[in-house]
Design a protein around this motif. Structure first.
Motif, PDB file in Angstrom:
ATOM      1  N   ARG A 343       7.904   4.959 -18.240  1.00  0.00           N
ATOM      2  CA  ARG A 343       9.263   4.717 -17.753  1.00  0.00           C
ATOM      3  C   ARG A 343       9.744   3.309 -18.095  1.00  0.00           C
ATOM      4  O   ARG A 343      10.923   2.989 -17.920  1.00  0.00           O
ATOM      5  N   ILE A 344       8.821   2.445 -18.521  1.00  0.00           N
ATOM      6  CA  ILE A 344       9.178   1.067 -18.843  1.00  0.00           C
ATOM      7  C   ILE A 344       8.721   0.748 -20.264  1.00  0.00           C
ATOM      8  O   ILE A 344       8.081   1.565 -20.920  1.00  0.00           O
ATOM      9  N   GLY A 345       9.041  -0.445 -20.749  1.00  0.00           N
ATOM     10  CA  GLY A 345       8.626  -0.856 -22.090  1.00  0.00           C
ATOM     11  C   GLY A 345       9.357  -0.137 -23.194  1.00  0.00           C
ATOM     12  O   GLY A 345       8.816   0.080 -24.274  1.00  0.00           O
ATOM     13  N   ARG A 346      10.598   0.242 -22.948  1.00  0.00           N
ATOM     14  CA  ARG A 346      11.366   0.974 -23.954  1.00  0.00           C
ATOM     15  C   ARG A 346      12.293   0.045 -24.724  1.00  0.00           C
ATOM     16  O   ARG A 346      12.615  -1.053 -24.275  1.00  0.00           O
ATOM     17  N   ALA A 347      12.740   0.514 -25.864  1.00  0.00           N
ATOM     18  CA  ALA A 347      13.724  -0.200 -26.704  1.00  0.00           C
ATOM     19  C   ALA A 347      13.284  -1.631 -26.995  1.00  0.00           C
ATOM     20  O   ALA A 347      14.091  -2.553 -27.027  1.00  0.00           O
ATOM     21  N   GLY A 348      11.982  -1.823 -27.188  1.00  0.00           N
ATOM     22  CA  GLY A 348      11.480  -3.142 -27.548  1.00  0.00           C
ATOM     23  C   GLY A 348      11.355  -4.112 -26.397  1.00  0.00           C
ATOM     24  O   GLY A 348      10.929  -5.250 -26.593  1.00  0.00           O
ATOM     25  N   ARG A 349      11.730  -3.693 -25.165  1.00  0.00           N
ATOM     26  CA  ARG A 349      11.615  -4.577 -24.010  1.00  0.00           C
ATOM     27  C   ARG A 349      10.241  -4.395 -23.370  1.00  0.00           C
ATOM     28  O   ARG A 349       9.804  -3.271 -23.159  1.00  0.00           O
ATOM     29  N   GLU A 350       9.593  -5.483 -23.038  1.00  0.00           N
ATOM     30  CA  GLU A 350       8.276  -5.389 -22.414  1.00  0.00           C
ATOM     31  C   GLU A 350       8.412  -4.997 -20.946  1.00  0.00           C
ATOM     32  O   GLU A 350       9.251  -5.519 -20.225  1.00  0.00           O
ATOM     33  N   GLY A 351       7.586  -4.079 -20.524  1.00  0.00           N
ATOM     34  CA  GLY A 351       7.510  -3.718 -19.125  1.00  0.00           C
ATOM     35  C   GLY A 351       6.162  -4.135 -18.566  1.00  0.00           C
ATOM     36  O   GLY A 351       5.260  -4.550 -19.303  1.00  0.00           O
ATOM     37  N   VAL A 352       6.034  -4.017 -17.267  1.00  0.00           N
ATOM     38  CA  VAL A 352       4.799  -4.428 -16.601  1.00  0.00           C
ATOM     39  C   VAL A 352       4.288  -3.272 -15.743  1.00  0.00           C
ATOM     40  O   VAL A 352       5.042  -2.723 -14.927  1.00  0.00           O
ATOM     41  N   ALA A 353       3.026  -2.899 -15.946  1.00  0.00           N
ATOM     42  CA  ALA A 353       2.386  -1.855 -15.138  1.00  0.00           C
ATOM     43  C   ALA A 353       1.275  -2.495 -14.323  1.00  0.00           C
ATOM     44  O   ALA A 353       0.387  -3.153 -14.863  1.00  0.00           O
ATOM     45  N   ILE A 354       1.329  -2.294 -13.009  1.00  0.00           N
ATOM     46  CA  ILE A 354       0.380  -2.913 -12.079  1.00  0.00           C
ATOM     47  C   ILE A 354      -0.309  -1.806 -11.290  1.00  0.00           C
ATOM     48  O   ILE A 354       0.345  -0.865 -10.826  1.00  0.00           O
ATOM     49  N   THR A 355      -1.607  -1.906 -11.127  1.00  0.00           N
ATOM     50  CA  THR A 355      -2.358  -0.926 -10.343  1.00  0.00           C
ATOM     51  C   THR A 355      -3.175  -1.643  -9.279  1.00  0.00           C
ATOM     52  O   THR A 355      -3.902  -2.593  -9.584  1.00  0.00           O
ATOM     53  N   LEU A 356      -3.034  -1.215  -8.037  1.00  0.00           N
ATOM     54  CA  LEU A 356      -3.859  -1.732  -6.946  1.00  0.00           C
ATOM     55  C   LEU A 356      -5.077  -0.821  -6.819  1.00  0.00           C
ATOM     56  O   LEU A 356      -4.932   0.393  -6.646  1.00  0.00           O
ATOM     57  N   VAL A 357      -6.250  -1.404  -6.888  1.00  0.00           N
ATOM     58  CA  VAL A 357      -7.485  -0.630  -6.961  1.00  0.00           C
ATOM     59  C   VAL A 357      -8.380  -0.958  -5.775  1.00  0.00           C
ATOM     60  O   VAL A 357      -8.751  -2.123  -5.578  1.00  0.00           O
ATOM     61  N   GLU A 358      -8.713   0.038  -4.981  1.00  0.00           N
ATOM     62  CA  GLU A 358      -9.736  -0.156  -3.957  1.00  0.00           C
ATOM     63  C   GLU A 358     -11.091  -0.208  -4.660  1.00  0.00           C
ATOM     64  O   GLU A 358     -11.274   0.405  -5.726  1.00  0.00           O
ATOM     65  N   PRO A 359     -12.059  -0.937  -4.113  1.00  0.00           N
ATOM     66  CA  PRO A 359     -13.346  -1.084  -4.805  1.00  0.00           C
ATOM     67  C   PRO A 359     -13.960   0.236  -5.258  1.00  0.00           C
ATOM     68  O   PRO A 359     -14.472   0.335  -6.368  1.00  0.00           O
ATOM     69  N   ARG A 360     -13.851   1.273  -4.444  1.00  0.00           N
ATOM     70  CA  ARG A 360     -14.486   2.537  -4.788  1.00  0.00           C
ATOM     71  C   ARG A 360     -13.701   3.319  -5.847  1.00  0.00           C
ATOM     72  O   ARG A 360     -14.158   4.349  -6.332  1.00  0.00           O
ATOM     73  N   GLU A 361     -12.500   2.817  -6.226  1.00  0.00           N
ATOM     74  CA  GLU A 361     -11.711   3.470  -7.264  1.00  0.00           C
ATOM     75  C   GLU A 361     -11.917   2.828  -8.635  1.00  0.00           C
ATOM     76  O   GLU A 361     -11.293   3.250  -9.611  1.00  0.00           O
ATOM     77  N   HIS A 362     -12.798   1.831  -8.712  1.00  0.00           N
ATOM     78  CA  HIS A 362     -12.954   1.090  -9.959  1.00  0.00           C
ATOM     79  C   HIS A 362     -13.381   1.990 -11.113  1.00  0.00           C
ATOM     80  O   HIS A 362     -12.919   1.855 -12.241  1.00  0.00           O
ATOM     81  N   ARG A 363     -14.266   2.936 -10.818  1.00  0.00           N
ATOM     82  CA  ARG A 363     -14.752   3.823 -11.873  1.00  0.00           C
ATOM     83  C   ARG A 363     -13.613   4.677 -12.439  1.00  0.00           C
ATOM     84  O   ARG A 363     -13.542   4.922 -13.638  1.00  0.00           O
ATOM     85  N   MET A 364     -12.714   5.125 -11.561  1.00  0.00           N
ATOM     86  CA  MET A 364     -11.582   5.928 -12.018  1.00  0.00           C
ATOM     87  C   MET A 364     -10.662   5.114 -12.911  1.00  0.00           C
ATOM     88  O   MET A 364     -10.129   5.617 -13.916  1.00  0.00           O
ATOM     89  N   LEU A 365     -10.463   3.842 -12.590  1.00  0.00           N
ATOM     90  CA  LEU A 365      -9.627   2.987 -13.434  1.00  0.00           C
ATOM     91  C   LEU A 365     -10.239   2.852 -14.815  1.00  0.00           C
ATOM     92  O   LEU A 365      -9.530   2.898 -15.831  1.00  0.00           O
TER      93      LEU A 365
END
Length: 558
Positions: A343-365
């Protein structure tokens, strides 16, 4: 075996669940099943054993919890549990127990977590009163079995959750001992993020002609990835709202969308972020089309800057102003992650994707990073000092802008400065004015420091552990951020590294990967743990046993 397919693969109503459970899911804000739920629930309801490959964050808890609750009879139920869920850590046991309780509250489901670090007497009394579902760490389950305080004779289903993690922590023998005491005609469910040979060996020994299911990952074709700066922050669950606020304060997005799992989470987080000063709007399936249109209008006009939404509600949205996408939880599949950041980073504009990770979700990331061929670095959550520096910079920018304005706009305050300059140095007057302007911005919304979680690569983590036969010297200093614990048991007590890892991870909130170097001598062992968790580990191990024996545990004196 091939289970009977459902007619409607898009909603929970197509999974043949009892009405009470469908109502409970709707009340909790769950709008549609995740892939693992869609694949696992039908065969479990039909009575098949199941071997599922699914990581944390894919919705696997509901995948086995709903079939467990489905078969609870109405009215009075006996005192013995009909389902047992084995989990590797205390933290996971609590989370699973809470989830089963939420789903089954309307049915009066009696759910009991049993784990180390909690008075066993309280657990015994609860078992005597009667329970339907027990969620246990293997060590504490065996403890109750040896005491005769838990009966497994009425079990209809046994679930091994995060089985690969349990094996890594040395629980293989415990699992075997527990399964041997359960009925032969039980239904057995095994979930694991990976399927190494050891997992398949357990499945062949204890599962009968199981249905195999897997959350399939999709990759992104070369050149299709948007121009997006991706990052993640490792945050304990209790600190996620504060961490989100700090990260957004630093990023200062023009417009951002935050993805949550449920309607309830959307509503709570929206209220929290509005309390922090953001203009946040909620968007989920419980809203009418008119409400949705109003929300989107405010976002597009700039009246709102933060949209907090579920995936289902956000489908089809195309907001040109979006600069940031935030995953409040790790997505359940890589294609979901790709769709969101697209949904972001279109038409040459940089977007930012941020993920909050609980310790037990690290493997999924890490699974998502591999599947999408992306680099998702783990960043440090801004500290209180970082936030103070950020606010000071904003104050400087505001003053700079004011000074660039027409000089006449400042004339009405000149007399104040001139009067004070007769008594104080002009620099001191300026400093005091800046201080007042800075403090007028208000204190940080959360003055409590967020705990920093350091994640070491798994290969490095394994390499740091000593082999059972190596004693090591006691003079070697602990690693940075770690402290060393003395455990009064060693090779003479047949202690192995996996015994120590299993005891610590089973009785405290630490996971196996959090534990550092292990040195085993003849009569004692030394274990490195994070300094912040040392006292908790000592307290937890004092009330438990290692290889069936009590052991002195304290900070290493040298």
């Amino acid at each position: 075996m091939t289970p009977t397919p459902t007619d409607d693969p898009t909603g929970f109503s197509g999974l043949a669940l009892r009405t009470e459970l469908l109502d409970a899911l709707a009340a909790l804000g769950y709008e549609e099943p995740t892939p693992i739920q869609r694949e696992a629930i039908p065969p479990l309801l039909e009575g098949y054993d199941l071997l599922g490959q699914a990581a944390t964050g894919t919705g696997k808890t509901a995948a086995f919890a709903l079939p467990i609750l489905q078969r609870l009879p109405q009215g009075n139920r006996g005192p013995e549990p009909t389902a047992l869920v084995l989990a590797p850590t205390r933290e996971l046991a609590i989370q699973v127990s809470e989830a089963v309780h939420r789903y089954g509250r309307v049915l009066g489901a009696r759910v009991l977590p049993i784990y180390g670090g909690q008075p066993i007497g309280r657990q015994i009394r609860a078992l005597e009163r009667g329970v339907d579902v027990v969620v246990a760490t293997p060590g504490r389950a065996l403890d109750h079995m040896s005491r005769g305080t838990i009966s497994l004779g009425s079990l209809q289903m046994v679930v091994l959750d995060e089985a690969d993690e349990m094996l890594d922590m040395g629980f293989a023998e415990d699992i075997e001992a527990i399964l041997q005491e359960t009925p032969e005609d039980r239904q057995t469910v095994l979930f694991s993020a990976t399927l190494p040979r050891r997992i398949n060996t357990i499945a062949q020994r204890h599962l009968t002609d199981p249905v195999r299911t897997q959350v399939k990952e999709e990759t992104t074709a070369p050149g299709e990835a948007p121009l997006v700066r991706q990052s993640a922050y490792m945050v304990p669950r209790a600190h996620k709202p504060a961490a989100l606020g700090r990260v957004l304060d630093v990023e200062a997005p023009k417009a951002a969308i935050v993805f949550c799992r449920t309607r309830e989470e959307v509503d709570v987080l929206t209220e929290t972020m509005n309390g922090r000063g953001y203009r946040a709007e909620a968007l989920h399936g419980g809203m009418s089309q008119e409400q949705r249109d109003r929300v989107m209008g405010r976002l597009r006009s700039g009246t709102a800057e933060l949209l907090i939404a579920t995936d289902v509600a956000a489908r089809g949205l195309d907001v040109e102003q979006l600069t940031h996408v935030v995953n409040y939880n790790v997505p359940s599949a890589s294609d979901t992650y790709v769709h969101r950041i697209g949904r972001i980073g279109r038409a040459g504009r940089e977007g930012v994707a941020i993920t909050l990770v609980e310790p037990r979700e690290h493997r999924m990331l890490k699974t998502i990073a591999r599947a999408t061929k992306s680099r998702i670095p783990i960043e440090k959550v801004p500290t209180i000092a970082d936030m103070q520096s950020r606010r000071l910079e904003l104050t400087r920018a505001a003053l700079h802008e004011s000074l660039l304005e027409d000089e006449g706009s400042l004339e009405h305050v000149r007399v104040v400065v001139e009067t004070l300059a007769d008594e104080f140095d002009v620099m001191d007057v300026a400093l005091a004015a800046v201080k007042l302007a800075h403090e007028a911005g208000g204190p940080a919304a959360d003055e409590e420091e967020i705990p920093e979680i350091t994640v070491r690569p798994e290969r490095e983590q394994r390499g740091r552990r000593e082999a059972p036969g190596r004693s090591g010297g006691r003079g070697r200093p602990s690693s940075g951020g770690m402290t060393r614990l003395f455990v009064g048991a060693g090779r003479s007590a047949r202690i192995r590294p996996q015994d120590l890892v299993g005891a610590i991870a089973g009785e405290s909130a630490l996971r196996g990967r959090d534990i550092g170097a292990i040195e085993i001598a003849d009569r004692f062992s030394l274990v490195e743990v994070p300094e912040s968790a040392a006292d908790e580990v000592i307290a937890a191990l004092k009330g438990s046993t290692i290889k069936g024996k009590k052991a002195v545990v304290r900070r290493d004196a040298r």
